[in-house]
Design an enzyme around this catalytic site. Sequence first.
Site, PDB file in Angstrom:
ATOM      1  N   LYS A  21       0.810  -1.223   0.000  1.00  0.00           N
ATOM      2  CA  LYS A  21       0.000   0.000   0.000  1.00  0.00           C
ATOM      3  C   LYS A  21       0.843   1.273   0.000  1.00  0.00           C
ATOM      4  O   LYS A  21       0.587   2.186  -0.784  1.00  0.00           O
ATOM      5  CB  LYS A  21      -0.948   0.001   1.201  1.00  0.00           C
ATOM      6  N   HIS A  25       1.123   4.296  -3.544  1.00  0.00           N
ATOM      7  CA  HIS A  25       0.659   5.680  -3.637  1.00  0.00           C
ATOM      8  C   HIS A  25       1.836   6.614  -3.888  1.00  0.00           C
ATOM      9  O   HIS A  25       2.623   6.910  -2.992  1.00  0.00           O
ATOM     10  CB  HIS A  25      -0.108   6.054  -2.374  1.00  0.00           C
ATOM     11  N   HIS A  32      -6.154   0.993  -8.759  1.00  0.00           N
ATOM     12  CA  HIS A  32      -6.290  -0.087  -7.788  1.00  0.00           C
ATOM     13  C   HIS A  32      -7.657  -0.034  -7.117  1.00  0.00           C
ATOM     14  O   HIS A  32      -8.395   0.941  -7.246  1.00  0.00           O
ATOM     15  CB  HIS A  32      -5.158  -0.046  -6.749  1.00  0.00           C
ATOM     16  N   ARG A  51      -8.163  13.273   8.594  1.00  0.00           N
ATOM     17  CA  ARG A  51      -7.057  12.338   8.409  1.00  0.00           C
ATOM     18  C   ARG A  51      -5.834  12.773   9.225  1.00  0.00           C
ATOM     19  O   ARG A  51      -5.514  13.959   9.306  1.00  0.00           O
ATOM     20  CB  ARG A  51      -6.703  12.243   6.926  1.00  0.00           C
ATOM     21  N   LYS A  55      -0.581  10.622   7.497  1.00  0.00           N
ATOM     22  CA  LYS A  55      -1.060   9.950   6.285  1.00  0.00           C
ATOM     23  C   LYS A  55      -0.264  10.447   5.078  1.00  0.00           C
ATOM     24  O   LYS A  55       0.052  11.633   4.966  1.00  0.00           O
ATOM     25  CB  LYS A  55      -2.555  10.222   6.062  1.00  0.00           C
ATOM     26  N   CYS A  67     -11.989   5.004   4.917  1.00  0.00           N
ATOM     27  CA  CYS A  67     -11.614   4.551   3.574  1.00  0.00           C
ATOM     28  C   CYS A  67     -10.512   3.510   3.728  1.00  0.00           C
ATOM     29  O   CYS A  67      -9.838   3.458   4.745  1.00  0.00           O
ATOM     30  CB  CYS A  67     -11.095   5.707   2.724  1.00  0.00           C
ATOM     31  N   ARG A  83     -11.721  -2.091   8.674  1.00  0.00           N
ATOM     32  CA  ARG A  83     -11.167  -0.745   8.844  1.00  0.00           C
ATOM     33  C   ARG A  83     -11.937   0.062   9.890  1.00  0.00           C
ATOM     34  O   ARG A  83     -11.343   0.896  10.588  1.00  0.00           O
ATOM     35  CB  ARG A  83     -11.137   0.010   7.514  1.00  0.00           C
ATOM     36  N   GLU A  87      -9.605   1.705  12.586  1.00  0.00           N
ATOM     37  CA  GLU A  87      -9.483   3.161  12.650  1.00  0.00           C
ATOM     38  C   GLU A  87     -10.326   3.784  13.752  1.00  0.00           C
ATOM     39  O   GLU A  87      -9.916   4.765  14.367  1.00  0.00           O
ATOM     40  CB  GLU A  87      -9.884   3.794  11.311  1.00  0.00           C
ATOM     41  N   TYR A 104     -12.363   7.311  -9.356  1.00  0.00           N
ATOM     42  CA  TYR A 104     -11.821   8.668  -9.403  1.00  0.00           C
ATOM     43  C   TYR A 104     -10.301   8.653  -9.468  1.00  0.00           C
ATOM     44  O   TYR A 104      -9.654   7.661  -9.161  1.00  0.00           O
ATOM     45  CB  TYR A 104     -12.285   9.480  -8.182  1.00  0.00           C
ATOM     46  N   GLU A 114      -4.240   9.608  -5.998  1.00  0.00           N
ATOM     47  CA  GLU A 114      -5.169   8.504  -5.744  1.00  0.00           C
ATOM     48  C   GLU A 114      -5.788   8.171  -7.091  1.00  0.00           C
ATOM     49  O   GLU A 114      -6.196   9.067  -7.834  1.00  0.00           O
ATOM     50  CB  GLU A 114      -6.258   8.887  -4.744  1.00  0.00           C
ATOM     51  N   GLU A 116      -8.419   5.234  -8.113  1.00  0.00           N
ATOM     52  CA  GLU A 116      -9.118   4.106  -7.513  1.00  0.00           C
ATOM     53  C   GLU A 116     -10.469   3.796  -8.148  1.00  0.00           C
ATOM     54  O   GLU A 116     -11.220   4.698  -8.498  1.00  0.00           O
ATOM     55  CB  GLU A 116      -9.351   4.378  -6.020  1.00  0.00           C
ATOM     56  N   TRP A 161     -12.525  12.814  -2.907  1.00  0.00           N
ATOM     57  CA  TRP A 161     -13.417  11.669  -3.077  1.00  0.00           C
ATOM     58  C   TRP A 161     -14.724  11.879  -2.314  1.00  0.00           C
ATOM     59  O   TRP A 161     -15.780  11.497  -2.801  1.00  0.00           O
ATOM     60  CB  TRP A 161     -12.739  10.362  -2.677  1.00  0.00           C
TER      61      TRP A 161
END
EC number: 5.3.3.2
Length: 182
Positions: A21, A25, A32, A51, A55, A67, A83, A87, A104, A114, A116, A161
């Site tokens: 992961k 990015h 993905h 966030r 991150k 997410c 998650r 989280e 997007y 991003e 995805e 997003w």
Amino acid sequence: MQTEHVILLNAQGVPTGTLEKYAAHTADTRLHLAFSSWLFNAKGQLLVTRRALSKKAWPGVWTNSVCGHPQLGESNEDAVIRRCRYELGVEITPPESIYPDFRYRATDPSGIVENEVCPVFAARTTSALQINDDEVMDYQWCDLADVLHGIDATPWAFSPWMVMQATNREARKRLSAFTQLK
């Protein structure tokens, strides 16, 4: 938590492999699989999260509840549940699809992209939050109408997003159903 991977996809959305992961990015992120989820409490309020600054992409940005990326062999719904536990420290109702074909591509101010295929879900919780500070630096339970008004008035204040999901008419309608008390 063990090292997470992303499931790489071709232009038709067919899996072609995996990549760690963090390495996935970059300024040239390959397409993905991901997911996005909106979480509501027993009062019908939406959990909006900020966030963590640690991150890699969009640090410190306000966004929808959770997410992430499903792992190989894991359903999107199971990934949402995983998650939310990791989280937010909460148990949730079975996630419901609200925007299954969301896709997007967006670039954050540091140049991280991003890219995805990102089905969107909504769920409810009655659990008290136990926030993982490595993921979330702040949060707020809000009325959905207030959040949608904020997105319409100041889209730059939220993750791209979240804005794209919230401005989809059908997704907005499905999200509104989660504000009704059950």
